[in-house]
Design a protein around this motif. Structure first.
Motif, mmCIF file in Angstrom:
data_model
loop_
_atom_site.group_PDB
_atom_site.id
_atom_site.type_symbol
_atom_site.label_atom_id
_atom_site.label_comp_id
_atom_site.label_asym_id
_atom_site.label_seq_id
_atom_site.Cartn_x
_atom_site.Cartn_y
_atom_site.Cartn_z
ATOM 1 N N ASN A 14 50.551 46.603 47.693
ATOM 2 C CA ASN A 14 51.369 47.031 46.814
ATOM 3 C C ASN A 14 52.445 46.112 46.676
ATOM 4 O O ASN A 14 53.455 46.266 46.001
ATOM 5 N N CYS A 15 52.267 44.811 47.258
ATOM 6 C CA CYS A 15 53.452 43.739 47.300
ATOM 7 C C CYS A 15 53.572 43.199 45.726
ATOM 8 O O CYS A 15 54.546 43.080 45.485
ATOM 9 N N ALA A 16 52.662 43.186 44.884
ATOM 10 C CA ALA A 16 52.758 42.492 43.637
ATOM 11 C C ALA A 16 53.852 43.458 42.625
ATOM 12 O O ALA A 16 54.571 43.233 42.189
ATOM 13 N N LEU A 33 53.473 34.195 42.927
ATOM 14 C CA LEU A 33 52.661 35.355 43.187
ATOM 15 C C LEU A 33 51.235 35.003 43.286
ATOM 16 O O LEU A 33 50.396 34.794 42.231
ATOM 17 N N ILE A 34 50.804 34.851 44.529
ATOM 18 C CA ILE A 34 49.597 34.220 44.631
ATOM 19 C C ILE A 34 48.503 35.072 45.451
ATOM 20 O O ILE A 34 48.998 35.493 46.468
ATOM 21 N N THR A 35 47.636 35.193 44.956
ATOM 22 C CA THR A 35 46.706 36.082 45.659
ATOM 23 C C THR A 35 45.795 35.580 46.709
ATOM 24 O O THR A 35 45.400 34.385 46.668
ATOM 25 N N ARG A 52 44.843 41.164 46.747
ATOM 26 C CA ARG A 52 45.895 41.162 47.596
ATOM 27 C C ARG A 52 46.601 39.977 47.451
ATOM 28 O O ARG A 52 46.272 38.952 47.548
ATOM 29 N N VAL A 53 47.985 40.157 47.754
ATOM 30 C CA VAL A 53 49.058 39.151 47.650
ATOM 31 C C VAL A 53 49.345 38.131 49.030
ATOM 32 O O VAL A 53 49.385 38.997 49.883
ATOM 33 N N MET A 54 48.841 36.907 48.783
ATOM 34 C CA MET A 54 48.800 36.185 50.090
ATOM 35 C C MET A 54 50.376 35.830 50.168
ATOM 36 O O MET A 54 50.751 35.812 51.232
#
Length: 147
Positions: A14-16, A33-35, A52-54
């Motif tokens: 849930n980072c984004a 905001l890089i996945t 998922r956010v890297m």
């Protein structure tokens, strides 16, 4: 570039959502905001991690905040042993932010006057991030001289 210390928070998918919420709440800019799915070809995406956010990077004139989701296959243990402490000049702004972070979260200490601030409270927001919210700082005694 001057030295800057920035928190790097970890989330479990849930980072984004968290970073977009914080950007809006604090009037900050979400600069990255890089996945995992957007990583370069020579860095293969972990299976199941495409969305998922890297890495995420939020920038505000008063702070910088970075975060990411744990990679697939890595255990997520939550944010433990630390909290995000933020201070506002005005108690009203602290109250606004505390109310927003409290929605869907858990208040661990309601806003109240303390010896260091006109108002202070603690809350863990709906994303699992613990916060300490200060508003209207009070004068503190000077630290003793180191000798």
């Amino acid at each position: 570039m001057p030295t800057q210390l920035s928190p790097y928070l970890s989330y479990d998918g849930n980072c984004a959502d968290a970073m977009r919420f914080y950007a809006e709440l604090f009037g900050a800019k979400l600069e990255a905001l890089i996945t995992f799915g957007q990583m370069p070809q020579d860095m293969p995406c972990p299976p199941g991690g495409e969305h998922r956010v890297m890495h995420a990077h939020l920038v505000h004139p008063g702070f910088s905040l970075m975060a990411g989701d744990t990679p697939p296959g890595m255990a997520y243990r939550g944010i433990q042993g630390a909290m995000m402490a933020i201070s506002f000049d005005e108690p009203a702004e602290a109250q606004r932010v505390f109310a927003a972070l409290s929605q869907g979260g858990t208040v661990t200490m309601p806003l109240a006057e303390t010896f260091w601030a006109q108002t202070f409270g603690m809350v863990t927001d709906r994303f699992g991030t613990p916060w300490g919210i200060n508003g209207g700082p009070k004068a503190m005694p000077a630290a003793p001289a180191q000798g």
